[in-house]
Design a protein around this motif. Structure first.
Motif, PDB file in Angstrom:
ATOM      1  N   MET A 184     -14.150 -12.127  -6.243  1.00  0.00           N
ATOM      2  CA  MET A 184     -13.415 -11.282  -7.178  1.00  0.00           C
ATOM      3  C   MET A 184     -13.700 -11.696  -8.628  1.00  0.00           C
ATOM      4  O   MET A 184     -13.931 -10.838  -9.488  1.00  0.00           O
ATOM      5  N   LEU A 185     -13.683 -12.994  -8.898  1.00  0.00           N
ATOM      6  CA  LEU A 185     -13.964 -13.491 -10.244  1.00  0.00           C
ATOM      7  C   LEU A 185     -15.344 -13.011 -10.719  1.00  0.00           C
ATOM      8  O   LEU A 185     -15.488 -12.461 -11.818  1.00  0.00           O
ATOM      9  N   ALA A 186     -16.340 -13.181  -9.864  1.00  0.00           N
ATOM     10  CA  ALA A 186     -17.697 -12.758 -10.216  1.00  0.00           C
ATOM     11  C   ALA A 186     -17.806 -11.236 -10.322  1.00  0.00           C
ATOM     12  O   ALA A 186     -18.556 -10.716 -11.146  1.00  0.00           O
ATOM     13  N   THR A 187     -17.034 -10.535  -9.505  1.00  0.00           N
ATOM     14  CA  THR A 187     -17.029  -9.071  -9.545  1.00  0.00           C
ATOM     15  C   THR A 187     -16.482  -8.550 -10.868  1.00  0.00           C
ATOM     16  O   THR A 187     -17.080  -7.682 -11.511  1.00  0.00           O
ATOM     17  N   ILE A 188     -15.330  -9.074 -11.263  1.00  0.00           N
ATOM     18  CA  ILE A 188     -14.686  -8.620 -12.508  1.00  0.00           C
ATOM     19  C   ILE A 188     -15.585  -8.904 -13.710  1.00  0.00           C
ATOM     20  O   ILE A 188     -15.725  -8.071 -14.615  1.00  0.00           O
ATOM     21  N   VAL A 189     -16.215 -10.066 -13.725  1.00  0.00           N
ATOM     22  CA  VAL A 189     -17.116 -10.426 -14.830  1.00  0.00           C
ATOM     23  C   VAL A 189     -18.308  -9.468 -14.881  1.00  0.00           C
ATOM     24  O   VAL A 189     -18.743  -9.048 -15.964  1.00  0.00           O
ATOM     25  N   GLY A 193     -17.960  -7.356 -18.033  1.00  0.00           N
ATOM     26  CA  GLY A 193     -18.521  -8.293 -18.998  1.00  0.00           C
ATOM     27  C   GLY A 193     -17.633  -9.526 -19.038  1.00  0.00           C
ATOM     28  O   GLY A 193     -16.428  -9.453 -18.727  1.00  0.00           O
ATOM     29  N   GLU A 194     -18.176 -10.667 -19.433  1.00  0.00           N
ATOM     30  CA  GLU A 194     -17.418 -11.915 -19.295  1.00  0.00           C
ATOM     31  C   GLU A 194     -16.154 -11.953 -20.150  1.00  0.00           C
ATOM     32  O   GLU A 194     -15.086 -12.315 -19.663  1.00  0.00           O
ATOM     33  N   GLN A 195     -16.248 -11.582 -21.426  1.00  0.00           N
ATOM     34  CA  GLN A 195     -15.072 -11.666 -22.292  1.00  0.00           C
ATOM     35  C   GLN A 195     -13.966 -10.727 -21.833  1.00  0.00           C
ATOM     36  O   GLN A 195     -12.817 -11.141 -21.651  1.00  0.00           O
ATOM     37  N   LYS A 196     -14.313  -9.453 -21.627  1.00  0.00           N
ATOM     38  CA  LYS A 196     -13.302  -8.489 -21.182  1.00  0.00           C
ATOM     39  C   LYS A 196     -12.833  -8.808 -19.767  1.00  0.00           C
ATOM     40  O   LYS A 196     -11.665  -8.577 -19.426  1.00  0.00           O
ATOM     41  N   GLY A 197     -13.728  -9.357 -18.963  1.00  0.00           N
ATOM     42  CA  GLY A 197     -13.351  -9.739 -17.603  1.00  0.00           C
ATOM     43  C   GLY A 197     -12.296 -10.830 -17.600  1.00  0.00           C
ATOM     44  O   GLY A 197     -11.311 -10.762 -16.860  1.00  0.00           O
ATOM     45  N   PHE A 198     -12.478 -11.841 -18.463  1.00  0.00           N
ATOM     46  CA  PHE A 198     -11.479 -12.915 -18.524  1.00  0.00           C
ATOM     47  C   PHE A 198     -10.192 -12.431 -19.187  1.00  0.00           C
ATOM     48  O   PHE A 198      -9.100 -12.889 -18.838  1.00  0.00           O
ATOM     49  N   ASP A 199     -10.312 -11.502 -20.119  1.00  0.00           N
ATOM     50  CA  ASP A 199      -9.093 -10.898 -20.686  1.00  0.00           C
ATOM     51  C   ASP A 199      -8.302 -10.207 -19.581  1.00  0.00           C
ATOM     52  O   ASP A 199      -7.064 -10.289 -19.529  1.00  0.00           O
ATOM     53  N   TYR A 200      -9.029  -9.527 -18.695  1.00  0.00           N
ATOM     54  CA  TYR A 200      -8.378  -8.847 -17.565  1.00  0.00           C
ATOM     55  C   TYR A 200      -7.694  -9.870 -16.653  1.00  0.00           C
ATOM     56  O   TYR A 200      -6.530  -9.693 -16.269  1.00  0.00           O
ATOM     57  N   LEU A 201      -8.404 -10.937 -16.302  1.00  0.00           N
ATOM     58  CA  LEU A 201      -7.854 -11.937 -15.386  1.00  0.00           C
ATOM     59  C   LEU A 201      -6.640 -12.641 -15.988  1.00  0.00           C
ATOM     60  O   LEU A 201      -5.688 -12.969 -15.278  1.00  0.00           O
ATOM     61  N   GLY A 255     -15.322   0.356  -9.120  1.00  0.00           N
ATOM     62  CA  GLY A 255     -16.366  -0.283  -8.333  1.00  0.00           C
ATOM     63  C   GLY A 255     -15.899  -1.645  -7.874  1.00  0.00           C
ATOM     64  O   GLY A 255     -14.888  -2.173  -8.352  1.00  0.00           O
ATOM     65  N   THR A 256     -16.633  -2.242  -6.941  1.00  0.00           N
ATOM     66  CA  THR A 256     -16.208  -3.533  -6.421  1.00  0.00           C
ATOM     67  C   THR A 256     -17.403  -4.319  -5.904  1.00  0.00           C
ATOM     68  O   THR A 256     -18.475  -3.769  -5.643  1.00  0.00           O
ATOM     69  N   GLY A 257     -17.190  -5.627  -5.757  1.00  0.00           N
ATOM     70  CA  GLY A 257     -18.224  -6.493  -5.223  1.00  0.00           C
ATOM     71  C   GLY A 257     -18.125  -6.594  -3.717  1.00  0.00           C
ATOM     72  O   GLY A 257     -17.242  -6.002  -3.084  1.00  0.00           O
ATOM     73  N   TYR A 258     -19.010  -7.328  -3.145  1.00  0.00           N
ATOM     74  CA  TYR A 258     -19.009  -7.509  -1.692  1.00  0.00           C
ATOM     75  C   TYR A 258     -19.553  -8.887  -1.360  1.00  0.00           C
ATOM     76  O   TYR A 258     -20.146  -9.565  -2.202  1.00  0.00           O
ATOM     77  N   GLU A 259     -19.313  -9.295  -0.138  1.00  0.00           N
ATOM     78  CA  GLU A 259     -19.778 -10.602   0.312  1.00  0.00           C
ATOM     79  C   GLU A 259     -20.889 -10.430   1.338  1.00  0.00           C
ATOM     80  O   GLU A 259     -20.991  -9.403   2.011  1.00  0.00           O
ATOM     81  N   ASP A 321     -24.004  -3.673  -8.127  1.00  0.00           N
ATOM     82  CA  ASP A 321     -25.255  -4.367  -7.808  1.00  0.00           C
ATOM     83  C   ASP A 321     -25.002  -5.859  -7.997  1.00  0.00           C
ATOM     84  O   ASP A 321     -25.342  -6.452  -9.016  1.00  0.00           O
ATOM     85  N   PHE A 322     -24.385  -6.464  -7.010  1.00  0.00           N
ATOM     86  CA  PHE A 322     -23.907  -7.843  -7.111  1.00  0.00           C
ATOM     87  C   PHE A 322     -25.081  -8.813  -7.231  1.00  0.00           C
ATOM     88  O   PHE A 322     -25.994  -8.804  -6.414  1.00  0.00           O
ATOM     89  N   ASN A 323     -25.047  -9.648  -8.255  1.00  0.00           N
ATOM     90  CA  ASN A 323     -26.123 -10.601  -8.501  1.00  0.00           C
ATOM     91  C   ASN A 323     -25.832 -11.906  -7.754  1.00  0.00           C
ATOM     92  O   ASN A 323     -25.271 -12.849  -8.305  1.00  0.00           O
ATOM     93  N   PHE A 324     -26.228 -11.948  -6.468  1.00  0.00           N
ATOM     94  CA  PHE A 324     -25.929 -13.114  -5.637  1.00  0.00           C
ATOM     95  C   PHE A 324     -26.677 -14.355  -6.117  1.00  0.00           C
ATOM     96  O   PHE A 324     -26.151 -15.463  -6.049  1.00  0.00           O
ATOM     97  N   ALA A 325     -27.908 -14.165  -6.606  1.00  0.00           N
ATOM     98  CA  ALA A 325     -28.696 -15.319  -7.051  1.00  0.00           C
ATOM     99  C   ALA A 325     -28.016 -16.018  -8.226  1.00  0.00           C
ATOM    100  O   ALA A 325     -27.893 -17.245  -8.253  1.00  0.00           O
ATOM    101  N   LYS A 326     -27.538 -15.246  -9.205  1.00  0.00           N
ATOM    102  CA  LYS A 326     -26.897 -15.834 -10.379  1.00  0.00           C
ATOM    103  C   LYS A 326     -25.539 -16.428 -10.036  1.00  0.00           C
ATOM    104  O   LYS A 326     -25.263 -17.598 -10.350  1.00  0.00           O
TER     105      LYS A 326
END
Length: 349
Positions: A184-189, A193-201, A255-259, A321-326
Motif C-alpha cells: 500500500m505504501l509503495a502503491t500510494i507513492v 508521487g512521493e510528497q503528495k503520497g506521504f501527505d495522504y498517508l 487505481g491500485t497496486g498488486y502483489e 504499472d507497479f515497479n517491483f524492481a524499484k
C-alpha cells in the motif's frame, strides 16, 4: 470499483479441484528426512500445504507462520546459522530484498515453463532467487452494517478514506511487519508521487484506529465489526465475504497496486534437496489448488491451475504499472519505511 462476491462456485471448478486435490494427496512415500518451511500466507492455507506435502513425499515438515516482513527479518537475523530451508508465500517485495542481499539461493525449477509471465518475471528480476506463486490486488472493504448505522458515505476511492467522519474507523497493517501494507505504501507513492503520497498517508493516519502486525488482520476485523473499513488485499476480504460477513470489497477508483506472492530457498538451507522438492511441488496445479480449498482466493501462478471463481478479476481492476524492481530493492524499502516511521506512524493524531 465495487466487487460483489457470492459463495457459489462452479461445479466444473469443484470437480477440477477434487481431481487436483486427489493428486496432491497421493500415497505417502517412506520417510525421506526433514524440511523447515517459513510460511507467510494465512495459517489456514499453510497447514493443508504441509499435510499434503508430507503425505506425498514422506518428508517431515516443521512449519512456522509469520507475516512476510517478519519472516524477512528472521531470515536476515539467522543468516549466519540458517534455521529455515524454504520461505513460501507472502508479498514479493521482502523476497526481492532478501534476494538482493544474498539471503536466498538461486534455483531454476523444471516447472518454470508452466508459469504465468508475471511469475517468471519475478524469477528473472531476482536472478533466479525468488519466483511468483500467486497474485492479488490491493484494496479495502467496509462493513455494510456499521456504515449504515453510522450513516457514513460509501467509500469508493483512496481519497474517500480521508473523510473526517471516518476518524478511528479505518484499520491497516504496519508496513514494517506486513508486506501487504508495504504494498500500500509503495502503491500510494506511485499513484500520487512521493510528497503528495506521504501527505495522504499523514492525513489517513488521523483515521487509523490500529496498525496491525498482519496484513490480513484488517479484513478479519472488518468482518467482525471491530473496524468500519479495513485495507488489505482484496482476496483477504473475499475470504470473509464468502463466509457470510456483511462486507463490500472495493478496488479504489484511482487505481491500485498488486502483489506477486513469492517463494524462495533460504541460503545455507540444511535440507536443500528437500527444499527444492517443496519448491517444485508448490508450483504444480495440484499444490496450488489447495489455496482455493483453504478459502484463499488469489490467482495461481501455474497456468494449468483453475482460478477460483471467487477470485477478484484482475482484468476488471484498474491496476497501476507497479515497479517491483524499484520498490522491492533493499535500499528503497529501508528508505520508505524509515520515512513512514518518522513522518506518519510517530506523529500525533
Amino acid at each position: 470499483m465495487i466487487m460483489t462476491v457470492t459463495a457459489r462456485g462452479s461445479a466444473v471448478f469443484g470437480a477440477a479441484l477434487l481431481l487436483l486435490g486427489t493428486a496432491a494427496l497421493a500415497t505417502p512415500a517412506a520417510a525421506q528426512g526433514q524440511l523447515t518451511v517459513y510460511c507467510s500466507v494465512q495459517e489456514e492455507w499453510c497447514r493443508p500445504m504441509v499435510a499434503a506435502f508430507e503425505k506425498e513425499t514422506g518428508i517431515k515438515v516443521s512449519m512456522t507462520r509469520k507475516s512476510s516482513g517478519e519472516t524477512y527479518a528472521q531470515i536476515k537475523a539467522e543468516s549466519a546459522n540458517p534455521k529455515g530451508d524454504i520461505w513460501w508465500g507472502g508479498t514479493g517485495d521482502p523476497h526481492q530484498q532478501a534476494a538482493e542481499e544474498g539471503l536466498t539461493e538461486e534455483y531454476k525449477s523444471p516447472k518454470l515453463s508452466e508459469l504465468n509471465d508475471w511469475a517468471v518475471r519475478q524469477w528473472e528480476q531476482t536472478k533466479g532467487r525468488t519466483v511468483g506463486v500467486y497474485s492479488g490486488a490491493l484494496g479495502f472493504a467496509y462493513n455494510t452494517k456499521l456504515l449504515a448505522e453510522k450513516k457514513l458515505a460509501e467509500p469508493k476511492c483512496w481519497a474517500d478514506l480521508l473523510d473526517p467522519k471516518l476518524k478511528d474507523e479505518v484499520q491497516v497493517a504496519d508496513p514494517n511487519s506486513s508486506g501487504t501494507s508495504y504494498t500500500m505504501l509503495a502503491t500510494i507513492v506511485q499513484i500520487m508521487g512521493e510528497q503528495k503520497g506521504f501527505d495522504y498517508l499523514k492525513a489517513l493516519h488521523k483515521n487509523i484506529n490500529q496498525y496491525t502486525k498482519s496484513g490480513a488482520a484488517p479484513a478479519k476485523a472488518t468482518s467482525l465489526g471491530e473496524t468500519t473499513v479495513g485495507i488489505a488485499f482484496l482476496h483477504d476480504h473475499v475470504t470473509m465475504i464468502v463466509e457470510g460477513a456483511p462486507m463490500k470489497a472495493v478496488a479504489p477508483c484511482e487505481g491500485t497496486g498488486y502483489e506477486i506472492g513469492s517463494m524462495s530457498i533460504i541460503k545455507g538451507a540444511k535440507n536443500l534437496d528437500n527444499a527444492k522438492k517443496w519448491y517444485d511441488w508448490a508450483l504444480t496445479p495440484a499444490a496450488q489448488a489447495l489455496g482455493a480449498q483453504a478459502k484463499s482466493y488469489q490467482v495461481p501462478s501455474n497456468k494449468a491451475t483453475p482460478v477460483p471463481p471467487q477470485a477478484p478479476k484482475l482484468a476488471d481492476i484498474k491496476l497501476i504499472d507497479f515497479n517491483f524492481a524499484k520498490y522491492g530493492s533493499s535500499e528503497e524499502r529501508r528508505r520508505l519505511l524509515a520515512k513512514w516511521d518518522a513522518e506518519v506512524k510517530n506523529q500525533p493524531k
